[in-house]
Motif scaffolding. Structure first.
Motif, PDB file in Angstrom:
ATOM      1  N   SER B 258       0.837  -1.187   0.000  1.00  0.00           N
ATOM      2  CA  SER B 258       0.000   0.000   0.000  1.00  0.00           C
ATOM      3  C   SER B 258       0.883   1.253   0.000  1.00  0.00           C
ATOM      4  O   SER B 258       1.946   1.232   0.621  1.00  0.00           O
ATOM      5  CB  SER B 258      -0.880  -0.029   1.252  1.00  0.00           C
ATOM      6  OG  SER B 258      -1.799   1.004   1.206  1.00  0.00           O
ATOM      7  N   PRO B 259       0.528   2.344  -0.608  1.00  0.00           N
ATOM      8  CA  PRO B 259      -0.725   2.568  -1.350  1.00  0.00           C
ATOM      9  C   PRO B 259      -0.635   2.161  -2.824  1.00  0.00           C
ATOM     10  O   PRO B 259      -1.612   2.248  -3.544  1.00  0.00           O
ATOM     11  CB  PRO B 259      -0.886   4.087  -1.253  1.00  0.00           C
ATOM     12  CG  PRO B 259       0.517   4.591  -1.290  1.00  0.00           C
ATOM     13  CD  PRO B 259       1.340   3.572  -0.548  1.00  0.00           C
ATOM     14  N   SER B 263      -3.810   2.176  -5.445  1.00  0.00           N
ATOM     15  CA  SER B 263      -4.014   3.548  -5.909  1.00  0.00           C
ATOM     16  C   SER B 263      -4.259   3.581  -7.423  1.00  0.00           C
ATOM     17  O   SER B 263      -3.603   2.858  -8.170  1.00  0.00           O
ATOM     18  CB  SER B 263      -2.779   4.399  -5.593  1.00  0.00           C
ATOM     19  OG  SER B 263      -2.834   5.606  -6.328  1.00  0.00           O
TER      20      SER B 263
END
Lengths: 214, 312, 60
Positions: B258-259, B263
């Motif tokens: 993540s991210p 994303s």
């Protein structure tokens, strides 16, 4: 009087300055020395020349593949064998280069005005990885289809895909066999000349010992 | 060289004494050794050459997925149709913070999916009267009418499990005839040729057929089966049991966490991180702390152990 | 030469074709072939650091 002036003034124009620069920085004895400092006594030093020779095998097998063109290795057993040589020489190149890189890091080999040597080595690593990627793209098989359709997203995300189209076989072929090899060759050549110019980095002075400046 | 006082102060290598060292012999021995080793590895392990997927093989193996994908190209709901730059303006492309590099560069390789993947291949082939009539009806219809037909057919195809043969009759206009003809062209192999040849007689650009294949499900399924997808560390993997691009492990790592893994700007953000890491890699000699690591982890004592015996 | 004869001619003593093998720990997921390549790098590095280097004659 005039004769004296002529003798003391540098001669030969740009050509003369270039020659004097080369003679000063890379005299034949520095370029091809027949001895090395006594501290050059470890197998880790061999990985530089191993990297260079693996690169030459990559280039050699690539030239054989180029002579017959991109379709050859899919239809000929000899062609397929040379494709295998090309693949395994690349794997060896990256293995040797990784060991060389890790070794030089732990020797802090950028000391003594050798920063540019480190930087050209690092650029060589990135240039080889990029060249390898374009090689994967021109295989004309499932790999090439998969890698190009995946890689396009990464390159498009930063605008590079607009000009460097990984799905354009012709464009990737030219980058792989012409443009990137020129970059790799120039950077590697500069790296080697810098190593020869500065000589092999001396041992790190041990803590507390005379000459320790850390 | 006052900029790097400490760096410049390293002693001259020649001040340590020297020993004979035959560089040329070392090079020749290494070249022979590495060449022999490579020839052996190539003979023992060979190399992969997984057959490429064609539009024809895809259409034959999975006519339902082909038809659903062709419909998505026609109604503008495919991945390519909604991609954005450099193919169209349907989206803005990815961003790094406020920087929309893809949008700034713009559309350099325009793809109108309905035209490129469906209508042009149909127009370029010699067609039977009913296909010609269907093409004429579609081309002269309004955008709203086209949308109504494709929406209705999309719903019906979905209900029929992507099997065009099981679609119940409805108000689809000329769409089923067009897609069925495109499927026939695809199965015959002529669509592969048409898509490649849209740029002319000579061609080396496979963008169109590759984008079309990638919009379908079968290419993705084949890649995932070989553990080649981005979230499978696929960037580093090769098909079957061959080693892949191991050196891309750092790049691939960020796609797993993540991210970056979720994303919408994941690719651009990974590039941004890798750009910073690359700069750090290049500039190690100048980065305080980082350049001291070799002194803190004294691997160098092993490298120069002979030297330190006589120079304590 | 294509198809079966080519496949026979390029058949390698160690056949790496066929379903791949993978290992994983948490988010890490590597093909066994890639793990072998990393292991080769690590072993080569350790060997290079530990194996004695042939001694030459010192001068000066």
């Amino acid at each position: 009087m005039t004769e004296q002036l002529v003798r003391t003034r540098p001669t030969g124009g740009w050509t003369g300055s270039l020659r004097r620069g080369m003679e000063r920085n890379l005299p034949p004895a520095k370029l091809l020395p027949d001895e090395q400092p006594s501290y050059v006594a470890s197998w880790i030093y061999v990985f530089g020349v191993l990297t260079l020779t693996a690169l030459l095998v990559v280039v050699g097998s690539g030239i054989v593949l180029s002579v017959r063109g991109p379709d050859w290795w899919h239809t000929s057993a000899v062609g397929h064998y040379f494709n295998s040589v090309h693949l395994w020489s690349v794997e060896l190149l990256m293995v040797f280069m990784s060991v060389h890189l890790i070794g030089k890091f732990f020797m802090a080999a950028w000391r003594g005005r050798r920063a540019l040597t480190w930087i050209t080595g690092a650029v060589s690593f990135i240039a080889c990885a990029t060249t390898a990627l374009t090689g994967y793209l021109i295989q004309q098989n499932f790999d090439a289809q998969w890698i190009s359709t995946q890689a396009k997203d990464g390159l498009n995300a930063i605008g590079v895909g607009a000009y460097f189209n990984v799905m354009d076989f012709g464009q990737m072929m030219l980058w792989h066999v012409a443009l990137f090899p020129i970059v790799v060759a120039l950077v590697v050549l500069l790296h080697i000349l810098l190593v020869r110019r500065r000589g092999v980095v001396p041992p790190i002075a041990r803590a507390g010992a005379a000459g320790d400046r850390s | 060289m006052s900029r790097w006082p400490r760096e410049a102060a390293e002693p001259d290598p020649s001040s340590f004494g020297s020993r004979p060292y035959d560089l040329v012999k070392e090079f020749v021995v290494a070249l022979v050794g590495v060449t022999v080793l490579t020839l052996l590895l190539a003979a023992v392990f060979s190399s992969p050459d997984e057959k490429s997927m064609s539009v024809a093989s895809w259409a034959k193996a999975d006519p339902g997925d082909f038809t659903a994908t062709a419909l998505a190209e026609l109604d503008g709901s495919s991945d390519t149709a909604g991609y954005g730059p450099p193919y169209n303006t349907a989206a803005d492309g990815q961003k790094i913070g406020p920087f929309a590099l893809a949008k700034t560069v713009g559309v350099t390789h325009a793809i109108d999916t309905a035209q490129a993947f469906v209508l042009t291949p149909l127009e370029q082939a010699t067609q039977s009267p009913d296909v010609r009539a269907a093409l004429g009806t579609y081309m002269s219809a309004s955008d709203d009418q086209r949308g109504a037909w494709t929406d209705a057919y999309s719903t019906a195809l979905d209900k029929a499990g992507d099997d065009p043969a099981k679609v119940t009759p409805g108000g689809y206009g000329p769409v089923p005839v067009l897609l069925s003809q495109l499927l026939a062209q695809a199965k015959s192999g002529s669509l592969d040729a048409t898509l490649s040849a849209e740029s002319g007689f000579y061609h080396s650009d496979y963008t169109l057929p590759l984008m079309f294949l990638a919009d379908g499900s079968d290419l993705a399924a084949a890649g995932e089966q070989q553990h080649l997808a981005g979230d499978q560390w696929g960037m580093t993997n090769e098909v079957d049991n061959y080693p892949g691009q191991v050196w891309l492990i750092p790049d691939s790592f960020f796609y797993q966490v993540s991210p970056f893994d979720h994303s919408p700007n994941g690719d651009a953000l990974v590039w941004a991180v890798m750009a910073v890491l690359t700069a750090v890699f290049l500039l190690v000699p100048f980065i305080p702390g980082l350049r001291r690591i070799p002194r803190l982890i004294p691997v160098y004592r092993l490298v120069w152990r002979e030297h330190y015996k006589t120079h304590p | 030469m294509t198809g079966a004869p080519l496949a026979a001619a390029v058949a390698a003593p160690v056949n790496l074709n066929g379903p791949g093998h993978y290992v994983g720990w948490g988010i890490f997921h590597f093909s066994v072939a890639n793990v072998v390549m990393v292991a080769v790098i690590v072993l080569a590095l350790i060997a290079a650091l530990l194996l004695p280097f042939p001694k030459g004659r010192d001068r000066g």
